[in-house]
Each structure stands twice: as structure tokens, then as C-alpha cells.
Design an enzyme around this catalytic site. Structure first.
Site, mmCIF file in Angstrom:
data_model
loop_
_atom_site.group_PDB
_atom_site.id
_atom_site.type_symbol
_atom_site.label_atom_id
_atom_site.label_comp_id
_atom_site.label_asym_id
_atom_site.label_seq_id
_atom_site.Cartn_x
_atom_site.Cartn_y
_atom_site.Cartn_z
ATOM 1 N N ALA A 38 3.422 -10.657 -5.626
ATOM 2 C CA ALA A 38 3.277 -9.525 -4.713
ATOM 3 C C ALA A 38 3.542 -8.194 -5.412
ATOM 4 O O ALA A 38 3.869 -8.140 -6.599
ATOM 5 C CB ALA A 38 4.222 -9.713 -3.527
ATOM 6 N N HIS A 39 3.411 -7.122 -4.639
ATOM 7 C CA HIS A 39 3.530 -5.773 -5.207
ATOM 8 C C HIS A 39 4.945 -5.493 -5.724
ATOM 9 O O HIS A 39 5.933 -5.971 -5.190
ATOM 10 C CB HIS A 39 3.088 -4.705 -4.203
ATOM 11 N N ASN A 40 4.989 -4.733 -6.806
ATOM 12 C CA ASN A 40 6.227 -4.252 -7.434
ATOM 13 C C ASN A 40 7.040 -5.341 -8.129
ATOM 14 O O ASN A 40 8.157 -5.070 -8.578
ATOM 15 C CB ASN A 40 7.144 -3.538 -6.418
#
Length: 351
Positions: free
Chosen positions: A256-258
């Protein structure tokens, strides 16, 4: 089995050459010229095959080996038939893999799916893109404005590379993969169907339901990373999603993001890593691991397959279970539950 139609050996190697290349010790110098041109599991072997035995589980196969040579630890060396050249190595599978890369180089690194040797006339490449000499761009590829692709990199049919992405040298992007908002290093392998740089799952509750939060970060993939088929790496919300040098990611993995993954990690298939997780170096995740968001996994940690993580994992520890905890504690709990279940059953049977 190894079919020469698909994987022909590069050449024959002698047992002495294998010893020199892998740092193994050939037990009987009289077998220096034993010819090796195939690889096989120890349970099957073959007349010209190299096999390996690396643990007590398969050491029972040693006396009945049918092979040209075997890589094994010193404690098993005297169990092989006299006809088999014995090569002693402390890490037989590692040495076996090295020989495999030499015998079958086309299997070790993906190559073009067609006979294309340059840029296909059936690819769409924006005039502002820069493709270095020596790159191979196959039919159906779409390359957007401002893209940079390094020499020796293969972009397989129907892959899509979005605007301004940078891909280093000697890499591979598999058929049907898509890459956007990404900076990718050298010798990176991205298998078919992978998705790199799409929106992260960013929504905030609103009066009319979930509202999208713009995802304005990037994906940064460092050198020597491998990403399996149909895996997804979301771009960051505002910071970057980072995959560290040498990390290997299996098929069907969601990142997922980050998320920040360190160097030389192993992530097995069907795992899911939620947003903003930080993973240290040399972490191993078994298949189907799930990580809740904003966790920190310390360097050298090992996460057991099918485990669910809702708290941080200290460096070097082995955790598993659902919810995950130190593995020794998880196993004690399982043992206690079994003991209690047996006691209850016996009480019912007696009562």
C-alpha cells in the site's frame, strides 16, 4: 523435468569446474572430469545431473542417489554412492543456485518474448521519451512522454510505461505490466501483470460518503529488486513508497501507499502490507502475511505464514499466529489449548 526445448544448457561443466566456481571441495580428485549438464532434485537425479542435499530431511536419499554429482554438507559426504562425485559446501542450495544460473542463464533472467532485438515498429513511443541503445521494446508496448529507459532493459509486449517514469539498465518489465509515477533502478525485474504506481487506497469520510484523497507521491524501486506477477505497489499519498535494494517480492502481493521496505527482504505470495508500514532490512515474510497500517517491522525479523500483525515486531524476532505474537508464545498457547481440549474430552468420556 527440464525440457531442452525451453531450457538448453549453456555448456557442460566438469565437477572440478563446479568446485572452483562455488568454492566447494571435491572429495575425490579422480572424479574431476565428471560431466554436469543438468539440474535435478535429489529424489530424481539423472545421468548428467547435479543435485543437492542440505538437511536431515533429504539426507536419507544419499545412499540411493542417481546423479553425476551432489552438493552436500561435510557430514553427509560419506553416504553417497561411489559413482557420484561429492562436492562439500556449507550451503549446498546456494551453490546449486549459482550453478543453475551458469547452466541456464535464460531461466535466471527473463528475456524478450519475441525475436525482437531493438524497438518494435508496433510499439507506441512518445517522441519525448528516451530509450537508450541496447534496450528492447516489444510489440504493443506504450511508452509515455518523458520516459527514460536504460540500455539492456527489456519491455515485454503490451506493457505500459506512464509519463516521466525512469527505468534503469538491464531490467525487465513483463507482458501487460503497467508502471506510472515511478523511479526504478538497475537490474529490476517486474513480472507480467504487475501494477506499479497506481493510486493508494486513500479516502476520507464525507457527508456523502468516502471522498478521495489525492495521491501525489511516487514509487521508488531500488536496484536488484524483483516483483512477481500480478503484484501491486501503490504510489505514496504525499511521501514515497520505497522498495529497498535487493528485495524480492512474490506473486499476488499488495503493497500500500507510503510503505517503506528495506534491503534484501523476502515477501512471499498473497501477503498484504497496509499503508505507512516500515519494514527493516533482511526481513522474511511467509505466504499470506497481513500487516495492519503504520507498523514497524525490525530488521532481520521473520514473520510466519498466514499470520496477522497488529503490533510492531522487534528486530531479529520470529513472530506468528493471529493475532501475531512471539512464535514461542504462540506455540505454547496452541499446546495449552490442545491440552485443555483433550482434558475436556476425557472428562466428557468419563462422565
Amino acid at each position: 523435468m527440464t525440457d531442452p526445448v525451453f531450457f538448453a544448457p549453456s555448456r557442460r561443466y566438469t565437477a572440478a569446474e563446479v568446485a572452483n566456481l562455488t568454492g566447494s571441495v571435491l572429495v575425490d580428485s579422480g572424479q574431476s572430469d565428471v560431466s554436469i549438464e543438468a539440474l535435478a532434485p535429489a529424489s530424481e537425479g539423472g545421468a548428467n545431473a547435479l543435485v543437492f542435499v542440505d538437511g536431515r530431511r533429504n539426507s536419507a536419499l544419499m545412499p540411493s542417489l542417481r546423479a553425476a554429482a551432489v552438493l552436500c554438507p561435510a557430514e553427509f559426504a560419506n553416504k553417497a554412492p561411489s559413482s557420484v562425485a561429492v562436492l562439500i559446501h556449507p550451503r549446498p542450495q546456494q551453490a546449486f543456485a549459482l550453478v543453475g544460473r551458469l547452466l541456464f542463464p535464460t531461466a535466471a533472467t527473463p528475456g524478450p518474448m519475441t525475436s525482437e532485438t531493438g524497438v518494435s515498429a508496433h510499439a507506441h513511443i512518445d517522441p519525448t521519451a528516451h530509450v537508450e541503445a541496447g534496450a528492447i521494446i516489444e510489440a504493443g508496448v506504450v511508452i509515455g512522454p518523458g520516459v527514460s529507459i536504460g540500455s539492456g532493459t527489456v519491455i515485454a509486449p503490451n506493457a505500459v510505461i506512464g509519463q516521466s517514469c525512469q527505468i534503469g539498465r538491464d531490467g525487465y518489465v513483463g507482458p501487460g505490466a503497467s508502471i506510472q509515477y515511478a523511479l526504478i533502478g538497475n537490474r529490476v525485474i517486474i513480472h507480467g501483470g504487475a501494477r506499479i504506481g497506481q493510486d493508494g487506497f486513500g479516502f476520507v469520510g464525507g457527508a456523502k460518503g468516502p471522498e478521495r484523497v489525492p495521491q501525489i507521491g511516487r514509487v521508488v524501486i531500488q536496484d536488484d529488486v524483483e516483483i512477481g506477477s500480478n503484484s501491486t505497489v501503490d504510489r505514496g499519498a504525499m511521501s514515497d513508497t520505497i522498495i529497498g535494494q535487493g528485495t524480492k517480492i512474490d506473486n499476488l502481493v499488495q503493497i500500500a501507499h507510503n510503505v517503506r521496505i528495506g534491503r534484501n527482504c523476502i515477501v512471499a505470495g498473497l501477503s498484504g502490507i497496509s499503508g505507512s508500514v516500515v519494514v527493516g532490512d533482511n526481513v522474511t515474510m511467509g505466504g499470506g502475511v497481513g500487516l495492519a497500517d503504520h507498523l514497524t517491522i525490525g530488521s532481520g525479523a521473520k514473520l510466519a505464514a498466514r499470520s496477522g500483525f497488529m503490533s510492531n515486531v522487534p528486530a531479529g524476532e520470529i513472530w506468528g499466529g493471529y493475532p501475531a505474537q512471539p512464535m514461542a508464545e504462540a506455540m505454547r498457547e496452541i499446546a495449552m489449548l490442545r491440552t485443555m481440549a483433550r482434558a475436556r474430552k476425557q472428562g466428557k468420556d468419563n462422565g
